[in-house]
Design a protein around this motif. Sequence first.
Motif, mmCIF file in Angstrom:
data_model
loop_
_atom_site.group_PDB
_atom_site.id
_atom_site.type_symbol
_atom_site.label_atom_id
_atom_site.label_comp_id
_atom_site.label_asym_id
_atom_site.label_seq_id
_atom_site.Cartn_x
_atom_site.Cartn_y
_atom_site.Cartn_z
ATOM 1 N N CYS A 104 49.103 88.140 42.465
ATOM 2 C CA CYS A 104 49.806 87.214 43.347
ATOM 3 C C CYS A 104 50.812 86.425 42.519
ATOM 4 O O CYS A 104 50.697 86.318 41.294
ATOM 5 C CB CYS A 104 48.837 86.282 44.061
ATOM 6 S SG CYS A 104 47.816 85.271 43.011
ATOM 7 N N VAL A 105 51.798 85.903 43.210
ATOM 8 C CA VAL A 105 52.847 85.116 42.587
ATOM 9 C C VAL A 105 53.255 84.027 43.580
ATOM 10 O O VAL A 105 53.181 84.229 44.793
ATOM 11 C CB VAL A 105 54.062 86.008 42.189
ATOM 12 C CG1 VAL A 105 54.690 86.671 43.381
ATOM 13 C CG2 VAL A 105 55.091 85.233 41.406
ATOM 14 N N VAL A 106 53.642 82.887 43.048
ATOM 15 C CA VAL A 106 54.186 81.803 43.857
ATOM 16 C C VAL A 106 55.635 81.645 43.445
ATOM 17 O O VAL A 106 55.947 81.581 42.252
ATOM 18 C CB VAL A 106 53.406 80.490 43.641
ATOM 19 C CG1 VAL A 106 54.085 79.328 44.352
ATOM 20 C CG2 VAL A 106 51.961 80.640 44.118
ATOM 21 N N ILE A 107 56.527 81.592 44.426
ATOM 22 C CA ILE A 107 57.957 81.437 44.141
ATOM 23 C C ILE A 107 58.443 80.200 44.887
ATOM 24 O O ILE A 107 58.336 80.131 46.115
ATOM 25 C CB ILE A 107 58.759 82.681 44.562
ATOM 26 C CG1 ILE A 107 58.150 83.932 43.916
ATOM 27 C CG2 ILE A 107 60.227 82.517 44.178
ATOM 28 C CD1 ILE A 107 58.687 85.229 44.458
ATOM 29 N N VAL A 132 54.478 81.177 38.463
ATOM 30 C CA VAL A 132 55.191 80.292 39.383
ATOM 31 C C VAL A 132 56.658 80.425 39.012
ATOM 32 O O VAL A 132 57.084 79.985 37.945
ATOM 33 C CB VAL A 132 54.698 78.836 39.289
ATOM 34 C CG1 VAL A 132 55.479 77.956 40.266
ATOM 35 C CG2 VAL A 132 53.202 78.757 39.585
ATOM 36 N N LEU A 133 57.393 81.073 39.897
ATOM 37 C CA LEU A 133 58.788 81.418 39.646
ATOM 38 C C LEU A 133 59.698 80.580 40.524
ATOM 39 O O LEU A 133 59.245 79.825 41.380
ATOM 40 C CB LEU A 133 58.995 82.914 39.914
ATOM 41 C CG LEU A 133 58.027 83.860 39.190
ATOM 42 C CD1 LEU A 133 58.222 85.292 39.652
ATOM 43 C CD2 LEU A 133 58.181 83.738 37.682
ATOM 44 N N THR A 134 60.987 80.732 40.345
ATOM 45 C CA THR A 134 61.961 79.973 41.112
ATOM 46 C C THR A 134 63.030 80.896 41.690
ATOM 47 O O THR A 134 63.383 81.915 41.084
ATOM 48 C CB THR A 134 62.603 78.876 40.235
ATOM 49 O OG1 THR A 134 63.458 78.065 41.039
ATOM 50 C CG2 THR A 134 63.370 79.445 39.077
ATOM 51 N N ALA A 135 63.507 80.525 42.870
ATOM 52 C CA ALA A 135 64.545 81.314 43.552
ATOM 53 C C ALA A 135 65.296 80.410 44.520
ATOM 54 O O ALA A 135 64.777 79.383 44.950
ATOM 55 C CB ALA A 135 63.907 82.475 44.315
ATOM 56 N N SER A 136 66.500 80.807 44.852
ATOM 57 C CA SER A 136 67.276 80.081 45.864
ATOM 58 C C SER A 136 66.711 80.413 47.251
ATOM 59 O O SER A 136 65.939 81.370 47.412
ATOM 60 C CB SER A 136 68.743 80.494 45.803
ATOM 61 O OG SER A 136 68.891 81.842 46.253
ATOM 62 N N THR A 196 59.896 90.932 41.417
ATOM 63 C CA THR A 196 60.159 89.570 40.938
ATOM 64 C C THR A 196 60.690 89.512 39.507
ATOM 65 O O THR A 196 60.867 88.417 38.958
ATOM 66 C CB THR A 196 58.872 88.725 41.038
ATOM 67 O OG1 THR A 196 57.856 89.310 40.215
ATOM 68 C CG2 THR A 196 58.390 88.639 42.476
ATOM 69 N N ALA A 197 60.965 90.643 38.911
ATOM 70 C CA ALA A 197 61.331 90.718 37.487
ATOM 71 C C ALA A 197 62.539 89.866 37.100
ATOM 72 O O ALA A 197 62.607 89.345 35.991
ATOM 73 C CB ALA A 197 61.578 92.173 37.083
ATOM 74 N N LYS A 198 63.494 89.687 37.977
ATOM 75 C CA LYS A 198 64.714 88.958 37.626
ATOM 76 C C LYS A 198 64.609 87.451 37.878
ATOM 77 O O LYS A 198 65.531 86.703 37.553
ATOM 78 C CB LYS A 198 65.891 89.520 38.401
ATOM 79 C CG LYS A 198 66.221 90.949 37.982
ATOM 80 C CD LYS A 198 67.430 91.486 38.695
ATOM 81 C CE LYS A 198 67.688 92.916 38.231
ATOM 82 N NZ LYS A 198 68.810 93.527 38.898
ATOM 83 N N LEU A 199 63.478 87.003 38.410
ATOM 84 C CA LEU A 199 63.313 85.585 38.690
ATOM 85 C C LEU A 199 62.826 84.862 37.427
ATOM 86 O O LEU A 199 62.095 85.419 36.620
ATOM 87 C CB LEU A 199 62.320 85.378 39.829
ATOM 88 C CG LEU A 199 62.710 86.010 41.164
ATOM 89 C CD1 LEU A 199 61.609 85.789 42.195
ATOM 90 C CD2 LEU A 199 64.038 85.470 41.664
ATOM 91 N N LYS A 200 63.223 83.592 37.315
ATOM 92 C CA LYS A 200 62.818 82.782 36.161
ATOM 93 C C LYS A 200 61.576 81.973 36.490
ATOM 94 O O LYS A 200 61.307 81.674 37.662
ATOM 95 C CB LYS A 200 63.964 81.841 35.784
ATOM 96 C CG LYS A 200 65.194 82.566 35.304
ATOM 97 C CD LYS A 200 66.281 81.605 34.933
ATOM 98 C CE LYS A 200 67.503 82.402 34.472
ATOM 99 N NZ LYS A 200 68.620 81.578 34.124
ATOM 100 N N LEU A 201 60.869 81.579 35.438
ATOM 101 C CA LEU A 201 59.737 80.679 35.610
ATOM 102 C C LEU A 201 60.231 79.345 36.135
ATOM 103 O O LEU A 201 61.292 78.856 35.722
ATOM 104 C CB LEU A 201 58.997 80.469 34.290
ATOM 105 C CG LEU A 201 58.122 81.608 33.822
ATOM 106 C CD1 LEU A 201 57.579 81.306 32.426
ATOM 107 C CD2 LEU A 201 56.979 81.850 34.789
ATOM 108 N N PHE A 202 59.455 78.734 37.034
ATOM 109 C CA PHE A 202 59.819 77.422 37.538
ATOM 110 C C PHE A 202 59.653 76.419 36.405
ATOM 111 O O PHE A 202 58.683 76.449 35.677
ATOM 112 C CB PHE A 202 58.927 77.029 38.724
ATOM 113 C CG PHE A 202 59.399 75.787 39.419
ATOM 114 C CD1 PHE A 202 60.330 75.878 40.437
ATOM 115 C CD2 PHE A 202 58.934 74.548 39.045
ATOM 116 C CE1 PHE A 202 60.788 74.734 41.067
ATOM 117 C CE2 PHE A 202 59.381 73.404 39.653
ATOM 118 C CZ PHE A 202 60.303 73.496 40.688
ATOM 119 N N GLY A 203 60.609 75.560 36.238
ATOM 120 C CA GLY A 203 60.480 74.596 35.146
ATOM 121 C C GLY A 203 61.484 73.566 35.265
ATOM 122 O O GLY A 203 61.711 72.571 34.873
#
Length: 135
Positions: A6-9, A60-64, A128-135
């Motif tokens: 699982c992943v949270v974005i 925990v990743l980030t996206a628009s 999700t490979a191109k998404l960055k870690l949330f930070g």
Amino acid sequence: MSDLRCVVILNSDLPAGKAANAAAVISLTLGQRHPHFVGPELVDGNGSVWPGLIPVGIPVLTASNDQLRSLVEACREQQFDVILFPVEGQMTVDYAAFSQAVSEIPEAQLHHLGIGITGEKKALRKLTAKLKLFG
């Protein structure tokens, strides 16, 4: 479970407090929908027993918002389980009002605070490979 992850974005526009809330809400629902992710109980040095935690990482990743919308569509195509957390979820503590507000918004117009995704490990990493870690 070994093939599922699982992943949270989270929406990249969220400030830290709102992001933490969104991650908590999404994670709680992930745990409810996928209880097999919870590991065995933990026992400390005094013999006290504590509830088990997830034995695999949760990125925990980030996206628009546009990326989140695209991810939801891709997840639908790949038959991943997706949890949506629209912005209306942080506008009230009244779940009935939240549910009513969401029911009046077409899916394409939802603004996402974040999403949770569960799916096959390799396919989910590829998605999700191109998404960055949330930070």
